[in-house]
Design a protein around this motif. Structure first.
Motif, PDB file in Angstrom:
ATOM      1  N   PRO A 134       0.795  -1.241   0.000  1.00 42.35           N
ATOM      2  CA  PRO A 134       0.000   0.000   0.000  1.00 42.35           C
ATOM      3  C   PRO A 134       0.824   1.286   0.000  1.00 42.35           C
ATOM      4  CG  PRO A 134      -0.319  -1.281   2.029  1.00 42.35           C
ATOM      5  CD  PRO A 134       0.546  -2.100   1.150  1.00 42.35           C
ATOM      6  N   GLU A 135       0.389   2.208  -0.851  1.00 38.93           N
ATOM      7  CA  GLU A 135       1.066   3.499  -0.970  1.00 38.93           C
ATOM      8  C   GLU A 135       1.006   4.326   0.278  1.00 38.93           C
ATOM      9  OE1 GLU A 135       0.892   4.730  -5.342  1.00 38.93           O
ATOM     10  OE2 GLU A 135       1.474   6.391  -4.023  1.00 38.93           O
ATOM     11  N   SER A 136      -0.022   4.066   1.091  1.00 36.06           N
ATOM     12  CA  SER A 136      -0.147   4.804   2.348  1.00 36.06           C
ATOM     13  C   SER A 136       1.034   4.530   3.283  1.00 36.06           C
ATOM     14  CB  SER A 136      -1.456   4.404   3.042  1.00 36.06           C
ATOM     15  OG  SER A 136      -1.473   2.998   3.221  1.00 36.06           O
TER      16      SER A 136
END
Ligand SMILES: [Zn+2]
Length: 278
Positions: free
Chosen positions: A245-247
């Protein structure tokens, strides 16, 4: 779009060099800091499509790197695959037959988010001329992952990396993948610079491992061809799904902060030991 994202993240990350083109025709981009002296560091990300977090991570780390030792970073060796994984098949203008072929390779599904290969279903990281076709899990037909290609170095992305690695600019090559929090070192009989590989693993809090059953990879080619140290770094905790995930990018950036300085130190040592001729 990813290329723009990388440019944005990598701004202030030194000189931008376009060194080759992907199968579809996207520019393969390199970020360069320091004057290449024959003993530099090459770091390569997004060899696998769905591992596009590595492209962003490497651009961030390069923007942050303030040392004067030469480092070249290829944020995404497989931009076609990254775009396919993040934006889907509609991002490409393809002939109907090519489109149908890609969908067939993907088991009829239009969801390419887990794709690892390039735009014709060749897995770049088993396409290099280093024990080609002898790895565990190798496939002999186009697939989302693990297809070795028609012959070693059959793909433009593979050959672009080969020409960089054979340019005489580098003493250390590091390939970035996700995930698992592991650092892989050595290939075949090659087992030099274990202490340095350990230092990298320790700095990241990752496990150090060898890959006895892998072949045809980027770092495998580097080690086999040049007898110099190469590493594969698998970023990201195993508990997260693919794509990572980019988060988590900021966290990941913090964890890797300062690692380019360590790569520079290792390359400096390798240069002195093996390459400087003194
Ligand atoms: Zn990978």
């Amino acid at each position: 779009m990813l290329i723009d994202d990388i440019m944005r993240l990598g701004s202030g990350a030194g000189e931008t060099v376009y060194f080759a083109k992907s199968l579809y025709g996207y520019p393969l981009m390199l970020l360069r800091k320091g004057k290449p002296n024959g003993g530099g560091v090459l770091v390569v990300g997004a060899v696998h499509a769905r591992e596009h977090i590595t492209a962003k991570l490497l651009s961030l780390l390069m923007a942050e790197y303030s040392g004067d030792y030469p480092i070249d970073v290829v944020p995404a060796l497989n931009p076609d695959g990254v775009i396919l994984s993040t934006e889907g098949i509609e991002a490409f203008s393809l002939k109907k037959s090519e489109r149908l072929k890609l969908l067939r390779i993907n088991d009829g599904s239009g969801d390419f988010s887990l794709w690892k290969a390039n735009l014709r279903g060749v897995d770049i990281n088993v396409n290099f001329d280093a024990g080609w076709g002898t790895g565990d899990g190798n496939l002999r037909r186009p697939a989302p992952a693990n297809y070795i290609g028609a012959y070693p170095g059959s793909e433009p992305e593979t050959m672009a990396a080969v020409s960089l690695m054979n340019s005489g600019r580098y003493a250390l090559v590091v390939a970035y993948h996700s995930k698992g929090e592991e650092v892989y070192w050595g290939f075949g009989e090659y087992a030099e610079y274990r202490k340095e590989a350990e230092a990298v693993a320790r700095a990241l809090g990752y496990k150090l491992k060898r890959t006895p059953h892998s072949a045809g990879g980027l770092k495998d080619y580097w080690i086999a061809r040049h007898n110099l140290p190469g590493l594969t770094v698998e970023v990201g905790e195993e508990c997260f799904p693919h794509p990572y995930p980019e988060s988590r990018l900021t966290e990941l950036g913090k964890k890797h902060s300062g690692i380019f300085e360590i790569y520079a130190e290792i390359a400096k040592k390798v240069w002195k030991d093996k390459l400087s001729g003194t």
